[in-house]
Design a protein around this motif. Structure first.
Motif, PDB file in Angstrom:
ATOM      1  N   VAL A  84       0.880  -1.162   0.000  1.00  0.00           N
ATOM      2  CA  VAL A  84       0.000   0.000   0.000  1.00  0.00           C
ATOM      3  C   VAL A  84       0.921   1.216   0.000  1.00  0.00           C
ATOM      4  O   VAL A  84       1.851   1.296   0.804  1.00  0.00           O
ATOM      5  CB  VAL A  84      -0.915   0.027   1.257  1.00  0.00           C
ATOM      6  CG1 VAL A  84      -1.823   1.235   1.240  1.00  0.00           C
ATOM      7  CG2 VAL A  84      -1.717  -1.266   1.384  1.00  0.00           C
ATOM      8  N   SER A  85       0.680   2.145  -0.915  1.00  0.00           N
ATOM      9  CA  SER A  85       1.523   3.341  -0.955  1.00  0.00           C
ATOM     10  C   SER A  85       1.297   4.167   0.305  1.00  0.00           C
ATOM     11  O   SER A  85       0.245   4.086   0.943  1.00  0.00           O
ATOM     12  CB  SER A  85       1.197   4.185  -2.185  1.00  0.00           C
ATOM     13  OG  SER A  85      -0.083   4.786  -2.041  1.00  0.00           O
ATOM     14  N   ALA A  86       2.272   4.969   0.641  1.00  0.00           N
ATOM     15  CA  ALA A  86       2.169   5.814   1.834  1.00  0.00           C
ATOM     16  C   ALA A  86       0.962   6.736   1.739  1.00  0.00           C
ATOM     17  O   ALA A  86       0.225   6.907   2.716  1.00  0.00           O
ATOM     18  CB  ALA A  86       3.454   6.611   2.033  1.00  0.00           C
ATOM     19  N   ASP A  87       0.733   7.335   0.576  1.00  0.00           N
ATOM     20  CA  ASP A  87      -0.424   8.222   0.405  1.00  0.00           C
ATOM     21  C   ASP A  87      -1.730   7.478   0.639  1.00  0.00           C
ATOM     22  O   ASP A  87      -2.645   8.002   1.279  1.00  0.00           O
ATOM     23  CB  ASP A  87      -0.420   8.848  -0.996  1.00  0.00           C
ATOM     24  CG  ASP A  87       0.637   9.922  -1.165  1.00  0.00           C
ATOM     25  OD1 ASP A  87       1.179  10.407  -0.145  1.00  0.00           O
ATOM     26  OD2 ASP A  87       0.915  10.290  -2.330  1.00  0.00           O
ATOM     27  N   ALA A  88      -1.828   6.265   0.111  1.00  0.00           N
ATOM     28  CA  ALA A  88      -3.045   5.463   0.292  1.00  0.00           C
ATOM     29  C   ALA A  88      -3.222   5.069   1.759  1.00  0.00           C
ATOM     30  O   ALA A  88      -4.347   5.053   2.273  1.00  0.00           O
ATOM     31  CB  ALA A  88      -3.000   4.227  -0.602  1.00  0.00           C
ATOM     32  N   MET A  89      -2.122   4.775   2.434  1.00  0.00           N
ATOM     33  CA  MET A  89      -2.187   4.449   3.860  1.00  0.00           C
ATOM     34  C   MET A  89      -2.773   5.606   4.659  1.00  0.00           C
ATOM     35  O   MET A  89      -3.688   5.421   5.467  1.00  0.00           O
ATOM     36  CB  MET A  89      -0.786   4.134   4.413  1.00  0.00           C
ATOM     37  CG  MET A  89      -0.206   2.841   4.003  1.00  0.00           C
ATOM     38  SD  MET A  89       1.474   2.695   4.716  1.00  0.00           S
ATOM     39  CE  MET A  89       1.932   1.073   4.136  1.00  0.00           C
ATOM     40  N   LEU A  90      -2.226   6.795   4.431  1.00  0.00           N
ATOM     41  CA  LEU A  90      -2.680   7.962   5.185  1.00  0.00           C
ATOM     42  C   LEU A  90      -4.149   8.254   4.913  1.00  0.00           C
ATOM     43  O   LEU A  90      -4.915   8.557   5.840  1.00  0.00           O
ATOM     44  CB  LEU A  90      -1.814   9.182   4.866  1.00  0.00           C
ATOM     45  CG  LEU A  90      -0.329   9.077   5.211  1.00  0.00           C
ATOM     46  CD1 LEU A  90       0.385  10.379   4.878  1.00  0.00           C
ATOM     47  CD2 LEU A  90      -0.093   8.679   6.645  1.00  0.00           C
ATOM     48  N   ALA A  91      -4.563   8.154   3.658  1.00  0.00           N
ATOM     49  CA  ALA A  91      -5.962   8.421   3.301  1.00  0.00           C
ATOM     50  C   ALA A  91      -6.897   7.386   3.937  1.00  0.00           C
ATOM     51  O   ALA A  91      -7.959   7.733   4.474  1.00  0.00           O
ATOM     52  CB  ALA A  91      -6.121   8.418   1.781  1.00  0.00           C
TER      53      ALA A  91
END
Length: 165
Positions: free
Chosen positions: A105-112
């Motif tokens: 999971v990309s970092a951006d997707a994780m945060l979202a």
């Protein structure tokens, strides 16, 4: 051998019938808190990229805060005479926050995803608040405000951390 009570008998002046809804709402929030805790730790362990250190530390702090709330939620259920979660299976049956078992999971997707999950937890806390007020359970109604504020703060941090410069 002494008799073992068949029920947990916790003294309370609140009406048992009214507290049933409070206990159910608290247990649903507790299941979501555990699901969110484990997902936050999962993402903490697997985050990568240019902001690794910042995200890694933030997610660890957030996971610690979420785990800290779980005991308070469960103890509130017990203080009012209810019973609470007993197993991972019980959590799985009650949780509304979805697991994420993806290999990457990309970092951006994780945060979202964590931002949205924290806001979902807030929704559950609002149900707890409504149920507590209907039951005249002032203590639960008051303490859930702090849990709500913490989850909103986590969502805010996740949102701000994910903004592009």
């Amino acid at each position: 051998m002494a008799d073992t009570p068949s029920k947990l008998a916790t003294p309370t002046d609140l009406q048992t019938n009214a507290l049933h809804g409070v206990a159910e709402a608290l247990n649903a929030s507790l299941a979501d808190a555990y699901a969110l805790y484990l997902k936050t730790k999962n993402f903490h362990w697997h985050v990568s990229g240019p902001h690794f250190r910042d995200y890694h530390l933030m997610l660890d702090d957030q996971a610690t805060q979420i785990l800290g709330v779980t005991d308070a939620i469960a103890e509130r259920v017990r203080k009012t005479g209810g019973t609470t979660l007993r197993s991972i299976g019980d959590i799985a049956r009650r949780q509304s926050i979805k697991d994420n078992d993806a290999e990457f999971v990309s970092a951006d997707a994780m945060l979202a995803e964590l931002r949205d999950d924290n806001l979902k937890l807030v929704e559950g806390f609002r149900v707890v608040k409504e149920q507590a007020e209907e039951a005249k359970d002032n203590a639960t109604s008051g303490i859930v405000d702090e849990w709500t504020d913490q989850a909103e703060e986590r969502a805010w941090f996740l949102f701000e951390a994910s903004r592009k410069a």
